[in-house]
Enzyme design. Structure first.
Site, mmCIF file in Angstrom:
data_model
loop_
_atom_site.group_PDB
_atom_site.id
_atom_site.type_symbol
_atom_site.label_atom_id
_atom_site.label_comp_id
_atom_site.label_asym_id
_atom_site.label_seq_id
_atom_site.Cartn_x
_atom_site.Cartn_y
_atom_site.Cartn_z
ATOM 1 C CD GLU A 53 144.062 73.187 2.553
ATOM 2 O OE1 GLU A 53 144.599 72.508 2.226
ATOM 3 O OE2 GLU A 53 144.487 74.286 1.961
ATOM 4 C CD GLU A 106 147.850 76.788 4.055
ATOM 5 O OE1 GLU A 106 148.076 76.425 2.939
ATOM 6 O OE2 GLU A 106 147.499 75.780 4.572
HETATM 7 C C1 FCB Z 1 147.685 74.026 0.624
HETATM 8 C C2 FCB Z 1 148.114 72.437 1.446
HETATM 9 C C3 FCB Z 1 150.137 73.494 2.320
HETATM 10 C C4 FCB Z 1 150.253 73.573 0.905
HETATM 11 C C5 FCB Z 1 149.806 74.785 -0.087
HETATM 12 C C6 FCB Z 1 150.564 75.413 -1.045
HETATM 13 O O1 FCB Z 1 146.277 72.644 0.220
HETATM 14 O O2 FCB Z 1 147.382 73.186 3.127
HETATM 15 O O3 FCB Z 1 150.068 72.487 3.306
HETATM 16 O O4 FCB Z 1 150.606 72.836 0.243
HETATM 17 O O5 FCB Z 1 148.428 74.150 0.743
#
Ligand code: FCB
Length: 461
Positions: free
Chosen positions: A175, A369
Protein backbone atom coordinates in the site's frame (compact mmCIF):
# COMPACT_ATOMS: atom_id res chain seq x y z
CA UNK A 1 -19.61 -26.50 -17.00
CA UNK A 2 -16.44 -24.81 -15.78
CA UNK A 3 -14.65 -25.31 -12.50
CA UNK A 4 -15.82 -21.92 -11.34
CA UNK A 5 -19.40 -22.44 -12.34
CA UNK A 6 -21.90 -22.26 -9.53
CA UNK A 7 -24.37 -24.47 -11.36
CA UNK A 8 -22.54 -27.57 -10.22
CA UNK A 9 -25.69 -29.01 -8.80
CA UNK A 10 -24.10 -28.72 -5.38
CA UNK A 11 -25.07 -25.09 -4.86
CA UNK A 12 -21.39 -24.27 -4.50
CA UNK A 13 -19.66 -21.30 -6.08
CA UNK A 14 -16.39 -23.03 -6.88
CA UNK A 15 -13.08 -21.28 -7.32
CA UNK A 16 -10.44 -22.29 -9.89
CA UNK A 17 -8.46 -25.41 -8.95
CA UNK A 18 -5.14 -23.62 -8.31
CA UNK A 19 -6.76 -20.73 -6.40
CA UNK A 20 -4.62 -19.75 -3.40
CA UNK A 21 -6.27 -19.34 -0.02
CA UNK A 22 -4.52 -17.58 2.79
CA UNK A 23 -4.32 -15.05 5.54
CA UNK A 24 -2.21 -11.92 5.90
CA UNK A 25 -0.47 -10.05 8.71
CA UNK A 26 2.24 -7.39 9.05
CA UNK A 27 5.35 -7.33 11.23
CA UNK A 28 4.70 -4.29 13.39
CA UNK A 29 1.08 -5.23 13.92
CA UNK A 30 1.76 -8.65 15.44
CA UNK A 31 5.38 -9.32 16.34
CA UNK A 32 6.04 -7.29 19.48
CA UNK A 33 9.61 -7.87 20.74
CA UNK A 34 10.25 -4.32 19.65
CA UNK A 35 13.68 -4.05 21.24
CA UNK A 36 14.79 -7.67 20.97
CA UNK A 37 17.68 -9.27 19.12
CA UNK A 38 19.01 -6.01 17.79
CA UNK A 39 15.83 -4.43 16.39
CA UNK A 40 15.86 -0.63 16.41
CA UNK A 41 12.85 1.72 16.29
CA UNK A 42 10.90 2.23 13.09
CA UNK A 43 8.80 5.26 12.26
CA UNK A 44 5.86 3.44 13.86
CA UNK A 45 7.66 3.12 17.21
CA UNK A 46 8.30 6.85 17.10
CA UNK A 47 4.77 7.65 15.98
CA UNK A 48 3.24 5.50 18.75
CA UNK A 49 5.27 7.39 21.29
CA UNK A 50 4.13 10.75 19.98
CA UNK A 51 1.28 11.95 22.20
CA UNK A 52 -2.10 12.00 20.52
CA UNK A 53 -1.19 9.94 17.48
CA UNK A 54 -2.33 6.44 18.45
CA UNK A 55 -5.48 5.47 20.35
CA UNK A 56 -4.72 5.49 24.11
CA UNK A 57 -1.01 5.89 23.35
CA UNK A 58 -0.78 2.20 22.46
CA UNK A 59 2.13 0.73 20.51
CA UNK A 60 3.35 -2.48 18.88
CA UNK A 61 5.84 -3.10 21.70
CA UNK A 62 4.16 -6.40 22.58
CA UNK A 63 1.27 -6.67 20.10
CA UNK A 64 0.39 -10.37 19.67
CA UNK A 65 3.83 -11.42 20.88
CA UNK A 66 4.06 -13.35 17.63
CA UNK A 67 7.86 -13.09 17.72
CA UNK A 68 7.74 -15.66 20.52
CA UNK A 69 4.47 -17.39 19.69
CA UNK A 70 4.94 -17.86 15.96
CA UNK A 71 4.80 -21.67 16.23
CA UNK A 72 1.38 -21.50 17.90
CA UNK A 73 0.24 -19.04 15.23
CA UNK A 74 1.42 -21.29 12.41
CA UNK A 75 -0.52 -24.12 14.05
CA UNK A 76 -3.62 -21.89 13.98
CA UNK A 77 -3.11 -21.35 10.26
CA UNK A 78 -2.70 -25.04 9.74
CA UNK A 79 -6.00 -25.50 11.54
CA UNK A 80 -7.65 -23.06 9.14
CA UNK A 81 -6.30 -25.05 6.21
CA UNK A 82 -4.70 -22.09 4.41
CA UNK A 83 -2.08 -22.80 1.76
CA UNK A 84 -0.49 -19.34 1.81
CA UNK A 85 0.66 -16.99 4.58
CA UNK A 86 1.44 -13.38 3.71
CA UNK A 87 3.64 -11.81 6.38
CA UNK A 88 5.97 -8.84 6.32
CA UNK A 89 9.61 -8.52 7.27
CA UNK A 90 10.66 -5.79 9.67
CA UNK A 91 13.39 -3.70 8.06
CA UNK A 92 14.81 -2.45 11.40
CA UNK A 93 15.30 -6.05 12.52
CA UNK A 94 17.36 -6.83 9.45
CA UNK A 95 19.29 -3.57 9.12
CA UNK A 96 19.14 -1.80 12.47
CA UNK A 97 20.60 1.40 11.09
CA UNK A 98 18.53 1.19 7.93
CA UNK A 99 21.54 0.67 5.76
CA UNK A 100 24.92 -0.84 6.59
CA UNK A 101 25.44 -4.19 8.27
CA UNK A 102 22.91 -6.99 8.35
CA UNK A 103 21.73 -8.22 11.75
CA UNK A 104 21.72 -12.04 11.48
CA UNK A 105 19.56 -12.43 14.59
CA UNK A 106 16.79 -10.50 12.85
CA UNK A 107 16.96 -12.83 9.87
CA UNK A 108 17.01 -15.86 12.17
CA UNK A 109 13.45 -15.12 13.26
CA UNK A 110 12.10 -15.19 9.69
CA UNK A 111 14.21 -18.24 8.99
CA UNK A 112 12.47 -20.09 11.82
CA UNK A 113 9.07 -18.81 10.73
CA UNK A 114 9.57 -19.92 7.12
CA UNK A 115 10.76 -23.37 8.14
CA UNK A 116 7.83 -23.79 10.51
CA UNK A 117 5.41 -22.83 7.73
CA UNK A 118 6.98 -25.13 5.18
CA UNK A 119 7.00 -28.00 7.63
CA UNK A 120 3.19 -27.91 7.70
CA UNK A 121 2.77 -27.25 3.99
CA UNK A 122 1.98 -23.52 4.11
CA UNK A 123 3.62 -21.40 1.50
CA UNK A 124 5.32 -18.27 2.86
CA UNK A 125 4.74 -15.04 0.92
CA UNK A 126 7.05 -12.27 2.12
CA UNK A 127 6.28 -8.57 1.95
CA UNK A 128 9.40 -6.47 2.31
CA UNK A 129 7.87 -3.17 3.31
CA UNK A 130 4.70 -2.91 5.35
CA UNK A 131 5.26 0.64 6.65
CA UNK A 132 8.02 0.16 9.24
CA UNK A 133 10.80 2.34 7.88
CA UNK A 134 13.83 2.40 10.20
CA UNK A 135 13.69 5.68 12.10
CA UNK A 136 17.35 6.33 11.24
CA UNK A 137 16.34 6.56 7.58
CA UNK A 138 13.42 8.85 8.34
CA UNK A 139 15.91 11.08 10.15
CA UNK A 140 17.78 11.30 6.85
CA UNK A 141 14.69 12.31 4.89
CA UNK A 142 12.69 9.09 4.75
CA UNK A 143 10.83 8.37 1.53
CA UNK A 144 11.08 11.99 0.45
CA UNK A 145 14.68 11.32 -0.57
CA UNK A 146 15.86 9.14 -3.41
CA UNK A 147 18.56 7.33 -1.41
CA UNK A 148 15.88 5.56 0.61
CA UNK A 149 14.86 3.64 -2.51
CA UNK A 150 18.44 2.40 -2.87
CA UNK A 151 18.67 1.45 0.80
CA UNK A 152 15.45 -0.48 0.33
CA UNK A 153 17.01 -2.53 -2.45
CA UNK A 154 20.05 -3.41 -0.34
CA UNK A 155 17.76 -4.51 2.48
CA UNK A 156 15.58 -6.53 0.07
CA UNK A 157 18.66 -8.30 -1.27
CA UNK A 158 19.79 -9.18 2.26
CA UNK A 159 16.42 -10.76 3.04
CA UNK A 160 16.32 -12.60 -0.27
CA UNK A 161 19.82 -13.86 0.33
CA UNK A 162 18.72 -15.64 3.48
CA UNK A 163 15.19 -16.74 2.56
CA UNK A 164 15.16 -16.89 -1.23
CA UNK A 165 15.84 -20.62 -1.32
CA UNK A 166 12.52 -21.25 0.44
CA UNK A 167 10.29 -18.25 -0.24
CA UNK A 168 8.84 -18.33 -3.76
CA UNK A 169 6.70 -15.19 -3.68
CA UNK A 170 8.10 -11.74 -2.93
CA UNK A 171 6.10 -8.56 -2.52
CA UNK A 172 8.04 -5.32 -2.50
CA UNK A 173 5.62 -2.82 -0.95
CA UNK A 174 2.34 -2.87 0.88
CA UNK A 175 0.00 0.00 0.00
CA UNK A 176 2.32 2.78 -1.14
CA UNK A 177 -0.67 5.15 -1.14
CA UNK A 178 -0.87 4.86 2.64
CA UNK A 179 2.89 5.22 3.11
CA UNK A 180 3.02 8.30 0.92
CA UNK A 181 -0.31 10.08 1.27
CA UNK A 182 -1.30 9.17 4.81
CA UNK A 183 2.26 9.00 6.15
CA UNK A 184 3.71 12.14 4.57
CA UNK A 185 0.53 14.03 3.59
CA UNK A 186 -1.41 13.75 6.87
CA UNK A 187 -0.85 13.08 10.57
CA UNK A 188 -2.91 9.89 10.42
CA UNK A 189 0.00 7.52 9.94
CA UNK A 190 3.75 7.50 10.54
CA UNK A 191 5.79 9.57 10.11
CA UNK A 192 2.83 11.96 10.18
CA UNK A 193 4.45 14.90 8.47
CA UNK A 194 1.36 16.50 6.93
CA UNK A 195 3.29 17.92 3.98
CA UNK A 196 1.45 17.47 0.66
CA UNK A 197 4.60 18.03 -1.40
CA UNK A 198 6.40 15.33 0.58
CA UNK A 199 3.55 12.93 -0.16
CA UNK A 200 4.23 13.19 -3.89
CA UNK A 201 7.99 12.84 -3.42
CA UNK A 202 7.43 9.79 -1.22
CA UNK A 203 5.04 8.23 -3.75
CA UNK A 204 7.69 8.41 -6.45
CA UNK A 205 10.54 7.13 -4.29
CA UNK A 206 8.42 4.25 -3.02
CA UNK A 207 7.58 3.33 -6.61
CA UNK A 208 11.23 3.62 -7.56
CA UNK A 209 12.17 1.40 -4.62
CA UNK A 210 9.59 -1.12 -5.83
CA UNK A 211 10.96 -1.17 -9.38
CA UNK A 212 14.60 -1.37 -8.32
CA UNK A 213 13.87 -4.11 -5.80
CA UNK A 214 11.72 -6.05 -8.27
CA UNK A 215 14.63 -6.03 -10.70
CA UNK A 216 17.15 -6.99 -8.04
CA UNK A 217 14.98 -9.81 -6.67
CA UNK A 218 14.46 -11.18 -10.17
CA UNK A 219 18.18 -10.99 -10.89
CA UNK A 220 18.86 -12.86 -7.66
CA UNK A 221 16.50 -15.64 -8.78
CA UNK A 222 13.11 -14.77 -7.23
CA UNK A 223 10.41 -16.90 -8.82
CA UNK A 224 7.42 -14.64 -8.21
CA UNK A 225 7.57 -10.88 -7.72
CA UNK A 226 4.63 -8.67 -6.86
CA UNK A 227 3.57 -5.44 -5.24
CA UNK A 228 0.41 -4.77 -3.24
CA UNK A 229 -1.68 -1.65 -3.72
CA UNK A 230 -4.81 -0.56 -1.87
CA UNK A 231 -7.45 0.32 -4.38
CA UNK A 232 -10.96 1.66 -4.28
CA UNK A 233 -13.53 2.07 -7.03
CA UNK A 234 -14.42 5.76 -7.14
CA UNK A 235 -17.98 6.51 -8.23
CA UNK A 236 -19.39 9.92 -9.19
CA UNK A 237 -22.70 10.86 -7.55
CA UNK A 238 -24.27 11.46 -10.95
CA UNK A 239 -22.58 9.59 -13.78
CA UNK A 240 -24.29 11.98 -16.23
CA UNK A 241 -22.82 15.09 -14.55
CA UNK A 242 -19.47 15.93 -16.08
CA UNK A 243 -18.28 17.77 -12.97
CA UNK A 244 -19.03 14.75 -10.77
CA UNK A 245 -17.30 12.51 -13.30
CA UNK A 246 -14.23 14.79 -13.32
CA UNK A 247 -14.16 14.73 -9.50
CA UNK A 248 -14.23 10.93 -9.52
CA UNK A 249 -11.51 10.79 -12.14
CA UNK A 250 -9.24 13.02 -10.04
CA UNK A 251 -9.67 10.96 -6.87
CA UNK A 252 -9.25 7.76 -8.88
CA UNK A 253 -5.98 9.22 -10.18
CA UNK A 254 -4.65 10.09 -6.74
CA UNK A 255 -5.71 6.84 -5.13
CA UNK A 256 -5.34 4.27 -7.90
CA UNK A 257 -3.83 5.33 -11.23
CA UNK A 258 -0.83 7.21 -9.81
CA UNK A 259 0.42 3.79 -8.69
CA UNK A 260 -1.18 1.40 -11.17
CA UNK A 261 -0.07 3.12 -14.36
CA UNK A 262 3.65 3.36 -13.61
CA UNK A 263 3.72 -0.17 -12.13
CA UNK A 264 1.82 -1.87 -14.93
CA UNK A 265 2.33 0.43 -17.91
CA UNK A 266 5.68 2.00 -17.04
CA UNK A 267 4.50 5.60 -17.13
CA UNK A 268 2.55 8.04 -14.99
CA UNK A 269 -0.83 9.21 -16.28
CA UNK A 270 -0.61 12.76 -17.67
CA UNK A 271 -3.14 14.17 -15.20
CA UNK A 272 -1.15 12.79 -12.25
CA UNK A 273 2.08 14.32 -13.55
CA UNK A 274 0.24 17.64 -13.64
CA UNK A 275 -1.00 17.10 -10.11
CA UNK A 276 2.49 16.16 -8.89
CA UNK A 277 4.00 19.17 -10.63
CA UNK A 278 1.61 21.51 -8.79
CA UNK A 279 3.14 20.45 -5.49
CA UNK A 280 6.75 19.48 -6.16
CA UNK A 281 7.65 20.12 -9.77
CA UNK A 282 8.90 17.06 -11.61
CA UNK A 283 12.65 17.29 -11.08
CA UNK A 284 12.65 14.27 -8.78
CA UNK A 285 11.42 12.01 -11.60
CA UNK A 286 14.58 11.22 -13.50
CA UNK A 287 14.90 9.82 -17.01
CA UNK A 288 14.52 6.09 -16.88
CA UNK A 289 12.69 6.00 -13.53
CA UNK A 290 9.34 5.10 -15.03
CA UNK A 291 10.87 2.26 -16.98
CA UNK A 292 12.38 0.91 -13.76
CA UNK A 293 9.04 1.20 -11.97
CA UNK A 294 7.42 -0.72 -14.81
CA UNK A 295 9.63 -3.77 -14.18
CA UNK A 296 7.59 -6.92 -14.91
CA UNK A 297 5.58 -8.36 -12.04
CA UNK A 298 4.02 -11.81 -11.84
CA UNK A 299 0.82 -10.58 -10.26
CA UNK A 300 -0.61 -7.45 -8.74
CA UNK A 301 -1.70 -7.67 -5.11
CA UNK A 302 -4.91 -5.83 -4.30
CA UNK A 303 -6.16 -4.77 -0.91
CA UNK A 304 -9.83 -3.90 -0.97
CA UNK A 305 -11.92 -2.70 1.94
CA UNK A 306 -14.44 -0.08 0.82
CA UNK A 307 -15.74 1.95 -2.12
CA UNK A 308 -15.45 5.72 -2.55
CA UNK A 309 -18.24 8.03 -3.66
CA UNK A 310 -17.63 11.66 -4.60
CA UNK A 311 -19.32 14.67 -6.14
CA UNK A 312 -18.24 18.07 -7.41
CA UNK A 313 -19.14 20.87 -5.02
CA UNK A 314 -17.82 24.38 -5.48
CA UNK A 315 -16.08 25.74 -2.39
CA UNK A 316 -15.20 22.38 -0.82
CA UNK A 317 -11.65 22.54 0.59
CA UNK A 318 -9.20 19.86 -0.51
CA UNK A 319 -9.04 16.70 1.57
CA UNK A 320 -5.58 16.38 3.13
CA UNK A 321 -5.51 12.75 1.99
CA UNK A 322 -5.91 13.76 -1.64
CA UNK A 323 -3.89 16.94 -2.14
CA UNK A 324 -5.29 19.20 -4.82
CA UNK A 325 -8.90 18.07 -4.62
CA UNK A 326 -10.51 21.43 -3.96
CA UNK A 327 -14.15 21.29 -5.03
CA UNK A 328 -14.47 17.55 -4.46
CA UNK A 329 -16.88 16.37 -1.83
CA UNK A 330 -16.56 12.88 -0.33
CA UNK A 331 -20.04 11.41 0.07
CA UNK A 332 -21.46 9.08 2.62
CA UNK A 333 -23.03 6.45 0.37
CA UNK A 334 -25.50 5.50 3.09
CA UNK A 335 -24.34 1.88 3.22
CA UNK A 336 -23.87 -0.22 6.36
CA UNK A 337 -20.46 0.42 7.92
CA UNK A 338 -17.87 -1.62 9.80
CA UNK A 339 -16.42 -0.64 13.18
CA UNK A 340 -13.92 1.47 11.21
CA UNK A 341 -16.84 3.42 9.77
CA UNK A 342 -15.95 2.03 6.34
CA UNK A 343 -18.94 1.46 4.04
CA UNK A 344 -19.57 -2.15 3.12
CA UNK A 345 -20.14 -2.76 -0.58
CA UNK A 346 -19.08 -6.14 -1.89
CA UNK A 347 -19.97 -5.24 -5.43
CA UNK A 348 -17.29 -2.55 -5.21
CA UNK A 349 -14.77 -5.39 -5.23
CA UNK A 350 -16.31 -6.95 -8.33
CA UNK A 351 -16.36 -3.60 -10.15
CA UNK A 352 -12.77 -2.94 -9.14
CA UNK A 353 -11.52 -6.32 -10.36
CA UNK A 354 -13.41 -6.08 -13.65
CA UNK A 355 -12.08 -2.59 -14.24
CA UNK A 356 -8.49 -3.72 -13.54
CA UNK A 357 -8.85 -6.60 -15.98
CA UNK A 358 -10.11 -4.13 -18.59
CA UNK A 359 -7.62 -1.27 -18.04
CA UNK A 360 -4.57 -3.35 -17.12
CA UNK A 361 -5.05 -6.55 -19.12
CA UNK A 362 -2.69 -9.49 -18.84
CA UNK A 363 -1.76 -8.67 -15.26
CA UNK A 364 -2.85 -11.54 -13.01
CA UNK A 365 -4.44 -10.34 -9.77
CA UNK A 366 -4.49 -11.58 -6.21
CA UNK A 367 -6.52 -10.18 -3.32
CA UNK A 368 -3.81 -9.76 -0.70
CA UNK A 369 -6.08 -8.18 1.93
CA UNK A 370 -9.81 -8.02 2.50
CA UNK A 371 -11.69 -8.14 5.76
CA UNK A 372 -13.55 -6.11 8.34
CA UNK A 373 -13.37 -4.83 11.91
CA UNK A 374 -16.38 -5.40 14.12
CA UNK A 375 -16.82 -5.16 17.88
CA UNK A 376 -16.40 -8.81 18.80
CA UNK A 377 -16.64 -10.30 22.22
CA UNK A 378 -15.46 -13.66 23.44
CA UNK A 379 -18.03 -15.50 25.52
CA UNK A 380 -17.42 -18.98 26.90
CA UNK A 381 -14.60 -19.57 24.47
CA UNK A 382 -16.62 -18.54 21.43
CA UNK A 383 -16.67 -15.40 19.30
CA UNK A 384 -19.89 -15.21 17.30
CA UNK A 385 -18.90 -12.72 14.59
CA UNK A 386 -21.79 -13.13 12.18
CA UNK A 387 -21.17 -9.71 10.58
CA UNK A 388 -17.62 -10.67 9.63
CA UNK A 389 -18.81 -13.95 8.16
CA UNK A 390 -21.29 -11.97 6.11
CA UNK A 391 -18.62 -9.49 4.98
CA UNK A 392 -16.29 -12.28 3.91
CA UNK A 393 -19.01 -14.30 2.21
CA UNK A 394 -20.35 -11.40 0.17
CA UNK A 395 -16.88 -10.26 -0.83
CA UNK A 396 -15.80 -13.74 -1.82
CA UNK A 397 -18.95 -14.12 -3.90
CA UNK A 398 -18.13 -10.79 -5.55
CA UNK A 399 -14.63 -12.08 -6.31
CA UNK A 400 -16.14 -15.27 -7.67
CA UNK A 401 -18.46 -13.26 -9.89
CA UNK A 402 -15.48 -11.29 -11.21
CA UNK A 403 -13.76 -14.56 -12.12
CA UNK A 404 -16.92 -15.59 -13.97
CA UNK A 405 -16.67 -12.30 -15.85
CA UNK A 406 -13.19 -13.21 -17.02
CA UNK A 407 -10.88 -11.72 -14.36
CA UNK A 408 -7.62 -13.62 -13.84
CA UNK A 409 -7.76 -13.75 -10.04
CA UNK A 410 -5.23 -16.10 -8.51
CA UNK A 411 -6.03 -16.05 -4.81
CA UNK A 412 -7.59 -14.49 -1.74
CA UNK A 413 -5.82 -13.67 1.51
CA UNK A 414 -8.02 -12.58 4.38
CA UNK A 415 -7.02 -9.68 6.60
CA UNK A 416 -6.17 -10.77 9.14
CA UNK A 417 -5.11 -14.04 10.72
CA UNK A 418 -5.68 -12.55 14.16
CA UNK A 419 -6.62 -9.33 15.92
CA UNK A 420 -3.63 -7.00 16.04
CA UNK A 421 -2.29 -3.48 16.40
CA UNK A 422 -4.46 -1.57 13.96
CA UNK A 423 -2.06 1.35 13.48
CA UNK A 424 -3.51 4.66 14.74
CA UNK A 425 -6.51 2.77 16.15
CA UNK A 426 -4.30 0.72 18.43
CA UNK A 427 -5.94 -2.44 19.74
CA UNK A 428 -9.40 -0.91 19.56
CA UNK A 429 -10.24 -2.35 16.14
CA UNK A 430 -10.32 -6.10 15.62
CA UNK A 431 -9.88 -7.48 12.11
CA UNK A 432 -8.86 -11.02 13.05
CA UNK A 433 -10.33 -14.36 12.14
CA UNK A 434 -8.79 -15.36 15.43
CA UNK A 435 -9.58 -13.40 18.60
CA UNK A 436 -6.64 -12.29 20.75
CA UNK A 437 -6.95 -11.56 24.45
CA UNK A 438 -4.08 -9.11 24.86
CA UNK A 439 -3.80 -9.66 28.62
CA UNK A 440 -3.24 -13.39 28.38
CA UNK A 441 -2.30 -13.72 24.68
CA UNK A 442 -4.97 -16.39 24.38
CA UNK A 443 -6.11 -17.01 20.81
CA UNK A 444 -9.66 -18.15 20.01
CA UNK A 445 -10.70 -18.86 16.42
CA UNK A 446 -13.86 -16.84 15.80
CA UNK A 447 -16.89 -18.23 13.98
CA UNK A 448 -15.49 -16.53 10.87
CA UNK A 449 -12.33 -18.64 11.13
CA UNK A 450 -14.40 -21.81 11.22
CA UNK A 451 -16.50 -20.60 8.31
CA UNK A 452 -13.41 -19.62 6.28
CA UNK A 453 -11.77 -22.99 6.82
CA UNK A 454 -14.92 -24.63 5.42
CA UNK A 455 -14.68 -22.44 2.32
CA UNK A 456 -11.05 -23.42 1.85
CA UNK A 457 -11.79 -27.11 2.34
CA UNK A 458 -14.48 -27.00 -0.37
CA UNK A 459 -12.64 -24.46 -2.55
CA UNK A 460 -16.01 -22.76 -2.75
CA UNK A 461 -18.93 -21.12 -1.05
C1 FCB B 1 -4.58 -1.97 5.41
C2 FCB B 1 -3.22 -2.34 5.96
C3 FCB B 1 -3.25 -3.40 7.00
C4 FCB B 1 -4.43 -3.27 7.93
C5 FCB B 1 -5.71 -3.09 7.15
C6 FCB B 1 -6.94 -2.99 7.99
O1 FCB B 1 -4.55 -0.67 4.94
O2 FCB B 1 -2.39 -2.78 4.92
O3 FCB B 1 -2.02 -3.36 7.67
O4 FCB B 1 -4.22 -2.29 8.84
O5 FCB B 1 -5.62 -1.97 6.33
Amino acid sequence: MTQTDDRTGTGLALFPPAFRWGVATAAYQIEGAAAEDGRTPSIWDTFSRTPGRVHLGQSGDVACDHYHRYAEDVALMKGLGVDTYRFSVSWPRIKPDGTGPVNPRGLDFYDRLVDTLLAVGIEPMATLYHWDLPQTLEDRGGWTVRETAHHFVAYAEAVYDRLGDRVRTWTTLNEPWCSAFLGYGTRDQAPGRAEPASAFLAAHHLLLGHGLAARALRAAGAREVSVTVNLTPVSPRDPQDRHDVAAARLVDGLHNRIFLDPIVKGHYPADMLEQTARFTGLDHILDGDEEVIGAPIDFLGINYYAPTHVAAKVGTPSSDRFPGTEGVEHLDPGLPVTAMGWPVEADGLRRLLVRLARDYPSTPLMITENGAAYTDSAEDGRVADAERVDYLRTHLLAAHQAIQEGVDLRGYLAWSLMDNFEWAYGYDKRFGLVHVDYDTQTRIPKDSALWYSGVIARNGI
